[in-house]
Design an enzyme around this catalytic site. Structure first.
Site, PDB file in Angstrom:
ATOM      1  N   LYS A  73      73.453  75.933 102.267  1.00  0.00           N
ATOM      2  CA  LYS A  73      72.596  74.780 101.989  1.00  0.00           C
ATOM      3  C   LYS A  73      72.523  73.777 103.142  1.00  0.00           C
ATOM      4  CE  LYS A  73      72.652  74.641  96.931  1.00  0.00           C
ATOM      5  NZ  LYS A  73      72.875  73.793  95.751  1.00  0.00           N
ATOM      6  N   ASP A 109      67.833  70.255  93.132  1.00  0.00           N
ATOM      7  CA  ASP A 109      68.958  70.124  92.196  1.00  0.00           C
ATOM      8  C   ASP A 109      68.956  68.770  91.494  1.00  0.00           C
ATOM      9  OD1 ASP A 109      70.109  72.669  92.562  1.00  0.00           O
ATOM     10  OD2 ASP A 109      71.149  72.001  94.359  1.00  0.00           O
TER      11      ASP A 109
END
Length: 293
Positions: A73, A109
C-alpha cells in the site's frame, strides 16, 4: 462468466501477498455480471519485489486498474503518476485507476468505514471517536473521519513500529482538518478507559481479534462501554469477534464487524473503475447472507 468474456474484456487486478483468501474477486466479478459490464477481476500474489513489474503491467496490458493490499500500500506510491488529495494525506493506496496510461492512486478504506456506518443510519460527524491502531486500516479511517466532520479523535497505539505513524496521523489531522486529534499510549489503560467512555464510537483497527489472536481483545471489561455507543471492529474473520462479545455483554446497541466496511470500500473502488454504482445489497447477500452485521 464465460458468456461475458470476449476480446474486449478489460482486466482489473488485486495485488498483495498473501491474497488467495480474498473475497474481492467474488465481489467484483458478481457485480460486473449483474450489471453486464465487460470486466474481469483476478487476484495476483505480488510481493514488494515484484511490485514494480506488476505496476508496469497495468500500463502494458491496458488494465483498467488494480486493488493494492499489504504489503504494497505504501510501496506503490512512487510507482504511480498521481495521488488523489485525500490519499496523499493518508500516505497509502488501495486502488489504482488507469486512464490511458496515467495511473492514479486512491484509498477507499476510510470511505468504506464511513459509508458502512451510514448504511446503518449512523452519523458520527460532530462526535468524538476513539480509535485503536495506526496501520493500514486505521490511518484512512482516522483521516477520512476527520475530513468528513468527526469533531475529535483519540488515537491509541502501542510503542511499536506504527507509533511514529500514529504521530504522523495526529499531526496531519490537526494541520489539515477541523478535527482535533490526540495521541495516546495504549499501555495506559486508565487513559484508554476514560477516552472510550467519553466517545460516541470506539473503533478497533488492529489485528487483535483476528487469527491467531482471535481469542483476544483490547477491551475485556464490559463496563467500559455504554448502551448508546457504537463499537466497531475492522476484523470480519471470525464474524463474531471477542471485542463484539464484550460490547454485546455491555448491552451496546450498535456493534459491528468489518464486513460492511470491506463491502463499501470495494464499492467505492468499483465506482472509480466503472463509473457505476455497485449493486451493494445483491453482493452483500452473495458474500455474507444472514451473517452480515
Amino acid at each position: 462468466m464465460t458468456e461475458r468474456l470476449d476480446g474486449h474484456t478489460l482486466l482489473i487486478g488485486l495485488m498483495a501477498y498473501p491474497i488467495r483468501h480474498s473475497m474481492s474477486p467474488t465481489m467484483h466479478n458478481n457485480a460486473f455480471a449483474k450489471l453486464g459490464l465487460n470486466f474481469a477481476y483476478l487476484a495476483f500474489e505480488i510481493t514488494n519485489e515484484k511490485l514494480p513489474g506488476a505496476i508496469d503491467a497495468i500500463r502494458t496490458l491496458d488494465m483498467r486498474g488494480s486493488n493494492i493490499s499489504m504489503p504494497n500500500k505504501q510501496k506503490v506510491i512512487p510507482l504511480l503518476d498521481k495521488l488523489d488529495p485525500a490519499t496523499e494525506m493518508i500516505g497509502a493506496v488501495n486502488t489504482v485507476v488507469n486512464d490511458n496510461g496515467v495511473l492514479t492512486g486512491y484509498t477507499t478504506d476510510g470511505i468504506g468505514f464511513m459509508k458502512s456506518l451510514a448504511d446503518e443510519g449512523l452519523d458520527i460527524r460532530g462526535k468524538k471517536m476513539t480509535l485503536a491502531g495506526a496501520g493500514g486500516a486505521a490511518t484512512p479511517m482516522a483521516i477520512q473521519a476527520a475530513l468528513d466532520g468527526v469533531k475529535e479523535i483519540s488515537i491509541f497505539n502501542r510503542h511499536d513500529e506504527f507509533f511514529d505513524n500514529a504521530k504522523r496521523n495526529v499531526d496531519i489531522i490537526n494541520e489539515k482538518t477541523d478535527c482535533k486529534a490526540t495521541l495516546h499510549e495504549l499501555e495506559d489503560q486508565d487513559d484508554f478507559k476514560k477516552e472510550i467512555a467519553s466517545s460516541y464510537i470506539y473503533a478497533d483497527a488492529t489485528s487483535v481479534g483476528m487469527n491467531p489472536l482471535q481469542d483476544q481483545t483490547l477491551v475485556t471489561d464490559p463496563t467500559w462501554f455504554s448502551e448508546d455507543q457504537i463499537v466497531f471492529d475492522t476484523v470480519y474473520a471470525p464474524r463474531d469477534t471477542k471485542l463484539m462479545a464484550v460490547a454485546e455483554k455491555a448491552g451496546v446497541k450498535h456493534v459491528f464487524n468489518g464486513l460492511g466496511m470491506m463491502l463499501e470500500q470495494g464499492a467505492a473502488a468499483f465506482k472509480l473503475w466503472t463509473k457505476k454504482d455497485m449493486p451493494v445489497d445483491y453482493i452483500r447477500e452473495i458474500l455474507f447472507g444472514d451473517d452480515a452485521k
